[in-house]
Design a protein around this motif. Structure first.
Motif, PDB file in Angstrom:
ATOM      1  N   GLU A  16     -52.186   2.700  -6.153  1.00  0.00           N
ATOM      2  CA  GLU A  16     -53.229   2.798  -5.106  1.00  0.00           C
ATOM      3  C   GLU A  16     -52.851   1.701  -3.792  1.00  0.00           C
ATOM      4  N   TRP A  17     -52.249   0.617  -4.358  1.00  0.00           N
ATOM      5  CA  TRP A  17     -51.995  -0.415  -3.073  1.00  0.00           C
ATOM      6  C   TRP A  17     -50.990   0.006  -2.097  1.00  0.00           C
ATOM      7  N   GLY A  18     -50.079   1.086  -2.252  1.00  0.00           N
ATOM      8  CA  GLY A  18     -49.227   1.675  -1.484  1.00  0.00           C
ATOM      9  C   GLY A  18     -47.942   0.457  -1.144  1.00  0.00           C
ATOM     10  N   MET A  19     -47.792  -0.150  -1.844  1.00  0.00           N
ATOM     11  CA  MET A  19     -46.585  -1.119  -1.625  1.00  0.00           C
ATOM     12  C   MET A  19     -45.314  -1.005  -2.826  1.00  0.00           C
ATOM     13  N   ASP A  20     -44.134  -0.985  -2.604  1.00  0.00           N
ATOM     14  CA  ASP A  20     -43.293  -1.086  -3.522  1.00  0.00           C
ATOM     15  C   ASP A  20     -43.067  -2.709  -3.737  1.00  0.00           C
ATOM     16  N   GLY A  21     -42.297  -2.994  -4.950  1.00  0.00           N
ATOM     17  CA  GLY A  21     -41.704  -4.427  -5.088  1.00  0.00           C
ATOM     18  C   GLY A  21     -41.244  -5.418  -4.326  1.00  0.00           C
ATOM     19  N   ASP A  22     -40.444  -4.724  -3.328  1.00  0.00           N
ATOM     20  CA  ASP A  22     -39.842  -5.565  -2.260  1.00  0.00           C
ATOM     21  C   ASP A  22     -40.915  -6.094  -1.198  1.00  0.00           C
ATOM     22  N   GLU A  23     -41.707  -5.017  -0.795  1.00  0.00           N
ATOM     23  CA  GLU A  23     -42.813  -5.363   0.139  1.00  0.00           C
ATOM     24  C   GLU A  23     -43.868  -6.280  -0.443  1.00  0.00           C
ATOM     25  N   PHE A  24     -44.170  -6.140  -1.841  1.00  0.00           N
ATOM     26  CA  PHE A  24     -45.150  -6.906  -2.132  1.00  0.00           C
ATOM     27  C   PHE A  24     -44.402  -8.434  -2.444  1.00  0.00           C
ATOM     28  N   SER A  25     -43.341  -8.545  -3.374  1.00  0.00           N
ATOM     29  CA  SER A  25     -42.686  -9.634  -3.175  1.00  0.00           C
ATOM     30  C   SER A  25     -42.600 -10.546  -1.940  1.00  0.00           C
ATOM     31  N   ASN A  26     -42.082  -9.925  -0.789  1.00  0.00           N
ATOM     32  CA  ASN A  26     -41.889 -10.704   0.455  1.00  0.00           C
ATOM     33  C   ASN A  26     -43.266 -11.234   0.844  1.00  0.00           C
ATOM     34  N   ALA A  27     -44.252 -10.317   1.118  1.00  0.00           N
ATOM     35  CA  ALA A  27     -45.474 -10.715   1.557  1.00  0.00           C
ATOM     36  C   ALA A  27     -46.136 -11.742   0.796  1.00  0.00           C
ATOM     37  N   LEU A  28     -45.871 -11.823  -0.459  1.00  0.00           N
ATOM     38  CA  LEU A  28     -46.569 -12.754  -1.556  1.00  0.00           C
ATOM     39  C   LEU A  28     -46.017 -14.153  -1.319  1.00  0.00           C
ATOM     40  N   VAL A  29     -44.671 -14.139  -1.024  1.00  0.00           N
ATOM     41  CA  VAL A  29     -43.971 -15.158  -0.650  1.00  0.00           C
ATOM     42  C   VAL A  29     -44.635 -15.933   0.884  1.00  0.00           C
ATOM     43  N   GLN A  30     -44.597 -14.884   1.639  1.00  0.00           N
ATOM     44  CA  GLN A  30     -45.011 -15.461   3.029  1.00  0.00           C
ATOM     45  C   GLN A  30     -46.470 -15.960   3.167  1.00  0.00           C
ATOM     46  N   GLU A  31     -47.199 -15.090   2.632  1.00  0.00           N
ATOM     47  CA  GLU A  31     -48.764 -15.447   2.608  1.00  0.00           C
ATOM     48  C   GLU A  31     -49.381 -16.227   1.674  1.00  0.00           C
ATOM     49  N   GLN A  32     -48.663 -16.371   0.574  1.00  0.00           N
ATOM     50  CA  GLN A  32     -49.279 -17.344  -0.896  1.00  0.00           C
ATOM     51  C   GLN A  32     -48.205 -18.317  -1.120  1.00  0.00           C
ATOM     52  N   LYS A  33     -47.123 -18.199  -0.710  1.00  0.00           N
ATOM     53  CA  LYS A  33     -45.906 -19.194  -1.294  1.00  0.00           C
ATOM     54  C   LYS A  33     -45.812 -19.027  -2.881  1.00  0.00           C
ATOM     55  N   VAL A  34     -45.852 -17.830  -3.453  1.00  0.00           N
ATOM     56  CA  VAL A  34     -45.559 -17.339  -4.804  1.00  0.00           C
ATOM     57  C   VAL A  34     -44.398 -16.465  -4.757  1.00  0.00           C
ATOM     58  N   ALA A  35     -43.373 -17.021  -5.505  1.00  0.00           N
ATOM     59  CA  ALA A  35     -42.199 -16.068  -5.812  1.00  0.00           C
ATOM     60  C   ALA A  35     -42.068 -15.165  -7.049  1.00  0.00           C
ATOM     61  N   CYS A  36     -42.148 -13.858  -7.000  1.00  0.00           N
ATOM     62  CA  CYS A  36     -41.757 -13.048  -7.970  1.00  0.00           C
ATOM     63  C   CYS A  36     -40.794 -12.140  -7.690  1.00  0.00           C
ATOM     64  N   VAL A  37     -39.912 -11.977  -8.571  1.00  0.00           N
ATOM     65  CA  VAL A  37     -38.558 -11.086  -8.176  1.00  0.00           C
ATOM     66  C   VAL A  37     -38.991  -9.609  -8.182  1.00  0.00           C
ATOM     67  N   PRO A  38     -38.450  -8.847  -6.997  1.00  0.00           N
ATOM     68  CA  PRO A  38     -38.855  -7.515  -6.956  1.00  0.00           C
ATOM     69  C   PRO A  38     -38.001  -6.591  -8.009  1.00  0.00           C
ATOM     70  N   GLY A  39     -38.604  -5.616  -8.484  1.00  0.00           N
ATOM     71  CA  GLY A  39     -37.880  -5.028  -9.687  1.00  0.00           C
ATOM     72  C   GLY A  39     -36.546  -4.130  -9.271  1.00  0.00           C
ATOM     73  N   SER A  40     -36.610  -4.009  -7.743  1.00  0.00           N
ATOM     74  CA  SER A  40     -35.474  -3.128  -7.296  1.00  0.00           C
ATOM     75  C   SER A  40     -34.223  -3.968  -7.689  1.00  0.00           C
ATOM     76  N   GLY A  41     -33.917  -5.290  -7.901  1.00  0.00           N
ATOM     77  CA  GLY A  41     -32.935  -6.144  -8.056  1.00  0.00           C
ATOM     78  C   GLY A  41     -32.627  -5.860  -9.592  1.00  0.00           C
ATOM     79  N   PHE A  42     -33.177  -5.058 -10.399  1.00  0.00           N
ATOM     80  CA  PHE A  42     -32.977  -4.942 -11.907  1.00  0.00           C
ATOM     81  C   PHE A  42     -32.631  -3.316 -12.011  1.00  0.00           C
TER      82      PHE A  42
END
Length: 389
Positions: free
Chosen positions: A327-353
C-alpha cells in the motif's frame, strides 16, 4: 583506448557501500542497520597471539595453504564440531576471509558458460563472482518465508549446472535450513552429479533450539562439497580477513595453485590468532551472545509488525528482511534512499540481494539496544510523515 573488463565494468557498486557513503554525509547522529558484522570484537587472547607472532617476527611468507598448526586445528574443528569425520589437514586451506574462500570455490569448480543455482535472495557477492568467472547464476525465488523452493531448484538443473550454493543461516534473510531441507538439497546434488558450495560463516547463530547441519557430513558428500567458514562472525573479527575451507584433496591442491599466482597466501601473524581462537572457541560464550541477539530479533519483529511491514521471524544469523507494505507504493531502493535522507537511518535495499527481493529491506540488528530503539523510532516517524501509519 581499448575497453576494460566488461564483467567488472558491468558490476555495480555494492549498495551497502553506497549506504556507507550516504551515511558519511549525514552527520554523526546517523544510524546504520546496514553493516553485516557483529557488534563485538575479536577477543584479547586472539589479539595477544597475533601481537606475539609479530614480536617473534612471523612476518615472512606463510605456506600458501596456511601454516600447518592452523590447518591441524581447522581439521579438528570440522571433525568435532561439524561431524565431517573425513577431514584431515590436507583437506583444508586458509584464505583471505570468507570472500576469498568463495572466490576459490568459483575459480576451481567452474569453466565459462557453466551454471550455478542459488535460492534468491542471497548474499550479493554470489552474483558478481558468477559474472567475473563467466558463468550463469540461476536464481530460484525462495518461498514467502524465505525457505528454499526445493522443487524449483530441481527444475532449474540443466546439463550445464555445475554446483548449487547454499548459505544457512542466510545473509540477508536469517533463514536456516531444516534437516528435511538439507536432506533434499543433498539428494539433488547426488542424483544430478553436482557439487555443493556451503557457506557456513553464521553456523553459531541459531535461535529456537535449532542446530547447525553441515552437508559435507552426509554420506557421499565428501568429494562433492566445498565448506566455507571464517573468523569474521564467530569471533567478531571481520577486519582480520581470515577464512578457511574443507574440501577434497584434489580441490584443495587446485586452490593452492590459484593462491600461489594471486595472493600468495594469508597474513602470517593473524594465523596464530586464528589458532588460539579456534582452539578456545568456548571462551566466546556464544550462548550468551545468542540470548542477546534473540532479544534484539524479537524486538525487531514486533516493531516491524506494528509498523505494518510484512515480516517472518528469522531463524538465525543477525539479519531480518521485511517486505514493504504494498500500500505504500515504494520499492526497497526508493524507501532506503528516502529513509537515509529524511531520517538518517540506513537499511540495505533488497534489490542488492537478487531479482526477487526488490520489495524488501535488509536490517542488521547486531547493534546496541539504544541504536535499535532510536532507529526504529525514526523509521516509524518516516512512515507517519508520509501518512503510511
Amino acid at each position: 583506448m581499448k575497453e576494460l573488463s566488461q564483467a567488472i565494468l558491468n558490476s555495480k557498486k555494492s549498495k551497502i557501500r553506497k549506504l556507507f557513503d550516504m551515511l558519511l554525509k549525514s552527520g554523526s547522529d546517523a544510524i546504520s542497520f546496514g553493516i553485516g558484522q557483529p557488534d563485538f570484537t575479536s577477543p584479547d587472547y586472539m589479539n595477544d597471539a597475533i601481537i606475539k607472532a609479530l614480536r617473534e617476527h612471523k612476518t615472512q611468507y606463510a605456506p600458501a595453504r596456511g601454516i600447518p598448526q592452523l590447518r591441524e586445528i581447522i581439521a579438528y574443528k570440522f571433525k568435532n564440531e561439524n561431524n565431517m569425520s573425513w577431514v584431515k589437514p590436507e583437506n583444508t586451506i586458509v584464505t583471505n576471509g570468507g570472500s576469498q574462500a568463495l572466490q576459490l570455490a568459483y575459480a576451481v569448480l567452474t569453466n565459462p558458460r557453466d551454471e550455478m543455482i542459488l535460492s534468491s535472495p542471497a548474499f550479493l557477492s554470489y552474483y558478481h563472482l558468477a559474472d567475473y568467472y563467466g558463468i550463469k547464476c540461476v536464481e530460484v525465488p525462495a518461498k514467502n518465508n524465505y525457505s528454499p523452493d526445493i522443487e524449483g531448484i530441481k527444475n532449474a538443473i540443466t546439463p550445464k549446472t555445475k554446483f548449487i550454493l547454499i548459505n544457512s543461516p542466510s545473509n540477508p534473510t536469517g533463514y536456516a535450513f531444516s534437516k528435511e531441507e538439507m536432506d533434499a538439497i543433498v539428494a539433488l546434488v547426488l542424483e544430478h552429479d553436482l557439487y555443493l558450495v556451503s557457506d557456513e560463516v553464521y553456523e553459531k547463530f541459531y535461535f529456537d533450539g535449532m542446530t547447525h547441519i553441515s552437508p559435507a557430513s552426509y554420506e557421499g558428500m565428501k568429494d562433492r562439497t566445498i565448506t566455507l567458514n571464517a573468523l569474521s562472525k564467530t569471533f567478531g573479527a571481520t577486519g582480520l580477513r581470515l577464512g578457511y575451507i574443507a574440501a577434497s584433496e584434489e580441490i584443495i591442491i587446485n586452490m593452492e595453485k590459484y593462491i600461489q599466482y594471486t595472493t600468495a597466501g594469508v597474513n602470517h601473524p593473524v594465523q596464530y590468532g586464528a589458532i588460539e581462537g579456534l582452539k578456545h572457541v568456548d571462551r566466546m560464550n556464544i550462548p550468551e551472545i545468542i540470548e542477546e541477539y534473540d532479544r534484539k530479533r524479537q524486538f525487531c519483529v514486533r516493531r516491524l509488525k506494528e509498523m505494518k511491514f510484512i515480516v517472518d521471524m528469522p531463524k538465525g544469523a543477525f539479519y531480518i528482511m521485511p517486505k514493504l507494505n504494498p500500500e505504500w507504493g515504494m520499492d526497497g531502493d526508493e524507501f532506503s534512499n528516502a529513509l537515509v535522507q529524511e531520517q538518517k537511518v540506513a537499511c540495505v535495499p533488497g534489490s542488492g540481494f537478487g531479482s526477487y527481493s526488490t520489495d524488501s529491506l535488509r536490517i542488521s540488528y547486531a547493534t546496541s539496544d539504544e541504536k535499535l530503539e532510536e532507529g526504529f523510532n525514526r523509521i516509524e516517524k518516516f512512515l507517519r510523515n508520509r501518512n503510511f501509519l
